[in-house]
Design a protein around this motif. Structure first.
Motif, PDB file in Angstrom:
ATOM      1  N   VAL A  82       0.812  -1.211   0.000  1.00 62.60           N
ATOM      2  CA  VAL A  82       0.000   0.000   0.000  1.00 62.60           C
ATOM      3  C   VAL A  82       0.848   1.266   0.000  1.00 62.60           C
ATOM      4  O   VAL A  82       0.304   2.375  -0.063  1.00 62.60           O
ATOM      5  N   ALA A  93      -0.064  -4.244   3.618  1.00 64.57           N
ATOM      6  CA  ALA A  93      -1.320  -4.546   4.304  1.00 64.57           C
ATOM      7  C   ALA A  93      -1.774  -5.933   3.886  1.00 64.57           C
ATOM      8  O   ALA A  93      -1.426  -6.418   2.802  1.00 64.57           O
ATOM      9  N   VAL A 156      -8.958  -5.863   7.048  1.00 64.34           N
ATOM     10  CA  VAL A 156      -7.680  -5.351   6.547  1.00 64.34           C
ATOM     11  C   VAL A 156      -6.783  -5.061   7.753  1.00 64.34           C
ATOM     12  O   VAL A 156      -7.176  -4.334   8.665  1.00 64.34           O
ATOM     13  N   LEU A 158      -2.792  -3.943   8.897  1.00 72.42           N
ATOM     14  CA  LEU A 158      -1.489  -3.395   8.511  1.00 72.42           C
ATOM     15  C   LEU A 158      -0.575  -3.540   9.735  1.00 72.42           C
ATOM     16  O   LEU A 158      -0.628  -2.721  10.644  1.00 72.42           O
ATOM     17  N   ALA A 263      -4.643   1.599   2.456  1.00 73.58           N
ATOM     18  CA  ALA A 263      -5.159   0.387   3.096  1.00 73.58           C
ATOM     19  C   ALA A 263      -6.654   0.516   3.341  1.00 73.58           C
ATOM     20  O   ALA A 263      -7.407  -0.459   3.191  1.00 73.58           O
TER      21      ALA A 263
END
Length: 631
Positions: A82, A93, A156, A158, A263
């Motif tokens: 990302v 991510a 999601v 990260l 992200a």
């Protein structure tokens, strides 16, 4: 077997590093204090090269390799670059879910975003986030909570946003630079007031080399958690490049915060329903409150549920609620105000003197040296990881939304289906498709099977119980009500055992996930009052139940529940009022006949008994009397 290698022993680092850096570099030790040494009172963590969880903190290289390996081995996990740091390193991510990006109704999946390691020195963050990843994948076929999330939501994560800074802290795991204007002869509290580089780097690294002895760049960088749009520059120090909380030249000026925005687009942003920024230390949730009362009520409710989940695991992460409309340009502020979703900054332990607990490293029996809270000992992190995972998963489950009744089946004693109805979704509305609508007879036994849109109960080793820290009524509430020239109300006896944890589908077991269905036996009351014209009466089947996060079901499945403007849309309570609370679903009319053919034009029936004397019996008795008189 994974090979575990310590990059260097603490003793070697203590002996070698002071000779390779300037005299203004301090060294952390376990027990020794001096002009250039600070005792923490416990062994200092050194990054461990391991692709599996250990009693300690893994090096970034091996954490990333672990993440990438998991993504290659699990189709439910996708690795996506990302962004790129100032020093040209990838920011990755990971997206979790199935391939179709829609839920079981064909609607776009709700999305959640977890950010980790925005501040470089907070090593607890990537470990906690990685544990969350590992638990999602370890339980991906659990036929329950996690499988449901993977098939119906978009997660999601990260793990490490500030890659350059995190690597700098791991390069110098026991060394840190002085604060501005201090000397080696200063008192310990003064010289250690605001450590900046090495193990205590907080900011990112634009125009910063990776050599600790370089003095000119120690204060460079941007506090990535003050680089957001809302409330940008409001704090004293936000506009001072030498400050620890310097926010940059303008909002989202940094490649790392730009990567976080990218992200969020994986959600996509319009489908986000929860955001967490994962920090240390304090052991609290810092909760933003925009000017949106419904959003704030929902956020505070789930923050309490998060807290209760952690208490059940032996910790207490309590919410600290911001004043309405107040913020400091954190990423949690940004997502709360920009997207009107529940957000918070999770501050991982140790406590920061809250609730009478020891401050910082003193929590672990250490000296409590300044900033020691950023350096948890190896012995603590496995416990920390395990304590926080259940609470984070519960937030996903809650924000996936309230359940609704998907299907109803009623079968007689011979297994013949006499009533069948399914809700069919078409965009943001549903219609009730009645497949079978035969009469039920009073006095006869039936089986009722109810399917919900999500798994409704939590099990541990097969035993049905409360989700950690939660408290809901495990038994569902079912009843028949009606009005055939009078009122009728009969509860159906239920218990926790009615939840289905074996596969089989309608009238046999769960549909898609354990405990997404109920199977109940009941006897239709005899001698019910029925219409003199049709010979039947209509009863409403009423269904009331909470999921294991405490959400009531949608009382009217005809309007699809979604998230809009900071609250639930399409969610009705028992009275049909739209809001953020569900209720009793009474959408199903069941035709009931009286098995003894007793019709009535009046009277009441309650609990299956009572009512007027059947006219057919009176007629027969009258004919008998007439026949006797004629004799």
């Amino acid at each position: 077997m994974v090979k575990i290698i310590k990059k260097s022993a603490i003793a070697c680092l203590a002996a070698l590093l002071p000779f390779s850096v300037s005299s203004e570099v301090l060294t952390y030790t376990e027990n020794t204090n001096s002009n250039t040494q600070i005792a923490f009172g416990y062994p200092l963590p050194i990054p461990i090269d391991s692709m599996t969880a250990v009693n300690g903190f893994r090096s970034y290289e091996f954490l990333k390799a672990h993440h990438e390996s998991l993504a290659m081995l699990n189709p439910e996990m996708t690795s996506i670059q990302v962004g790129t740091t100032h020093n040209n390193r990838e920011i990755i991510a990971y997206q979790f879910g199935d391939a179709n990006n829609v839920d079981s109704d064909g609607l776009i999946e709700p999305a959640f975003l977890i950010n980790g390691t925005i501040h470089a020195r907070e090593w607890q963050s990537p470990e906690v986030v990685t544990e969350l990843i590992e638990q999602i994948l370890e339980r991906k076929t659990d036929e329950s909570m996690v499988q449901y999330l993977l098939e119906n939501t978009n997660i999601v994560i990260l793990p490490v946003l500030n890659v350059d800074g995190f690597l700098q802290t791991q390069r110098y795991p026991i060394n840190v630079t002085n604060s501005p204007g201090t000397t080696a002869s200063s008192s310990q509290s003064e010289k250690f007031a605001q450590p900046r580089d090495g193990r205590m780097r907080r900011k990112n690294m634009p125009n910063v080399d990776e050599v600790l002895s370089t003095e000119t760049d120690r204060f460079n960088g941007v506090d990535l958690n003050r680089n957001s749009f809302h409330f940008f520059g409001v704090q004293e120090g936000n506009n001072d490049p030498l400050s620890l909380i310097y926010g940059g030249t303008n909002p989202f000026s940094e490649p790392e915060t730009q990567a976080l925005l990218e992200a969020a687009k994986l959600g996509p942003e319009s489908e986000l329903r929860f955001y967490q920024d994962t920090h240390s230390f304090s052991r609290v949730l810092f909760v933003p409150q925009p000017n949106n009362a419904r959003l704030n009520t929902i956020t505070q409710n789930i923050a309490t549920r998060f807290q209760n989940a952690t208490i059940s695991q032996g910790a207490n992460y309590f919410p600290v609620i911001d004043d309405v409309g107040v913020g400091i340009a954190t990423t949690a502020d940004y997502f709360a105000y920009e997207h009107l979703i529940p957000t918070w900054t999770l501050e991982i332990e140790p406590p920061q003197g809250f609730q009478g607990e020891p401050n910082g490293g003193a929590f672990y029996g250490g000296t409590g040296a300044s900033h020691s809270g950023f350096v948890s000992p190896d012995s603590a992190i496995a416990r920390i990881r395990d304590q926080l995972a259940p609470a984070q998963l519960l937030m996903f489950y809650h924000q996936a939304g309230p359940a609704y009744v998907k299907s109803i089946r009623i079968a007689d004693a011979n297994g013949q289906v006499v009533y069948a109805a399914d809700w069919q979704t078409n965009g943001n509305t549903r219609s009730l498709n009645i497949l079978t609508d035969q009469n039920l007879n009073g006095g006869e036994q039936y089986q009722l099977w109810v399917q919900f849109s999500k798994p409704m109960r939590w099990r541990n080793n097969g035993a049905l119980m409360q989700y950690p820290g939660q408290s809901v009524t495990l038994s569902p509430s079912l009843s028949f009500t009606g009005n055939a020239n009078g009122s009728f109300n009969r509860n159906i006896s239920t218990g926790a055992s009615n939840w289905q944890d074996q596969s089989g589908g309608e009238l046999t077991g769960f549909a898609n996930y354990r405990d997404d269905a109920l199977l109940v036996s009941f006897t239709m009351p005899a001698n019910v009052n029925v219409s003199s014209t049709s010979g039947t009466t209509n009863f409403n089947l009423n269904i009331s139940v909470q999921d294991f996060a405490g959400l009531d079901i949608d009382a009217n499945p005809a309007t699809v529940v979604d998230w809009a403007n900071g609250s639930w849309s399409g969610l009705e309570n028992t009275n049909g009022t739209l809001g953020d609370i569900g209720g009793t679903d009474s959408s199903y009319q069941i035709k009931v006949a009286n098995s003894s053919l007793t019709l009535s034009t009046g009277g009441n029936s309650s609990g299956g008994g009572g009512g007027s004397v059947p006219w057919l019996i009176l007629l027969v008795l009258g004919l008998v009397r007439l026949k006797r008189k004629s004799r």
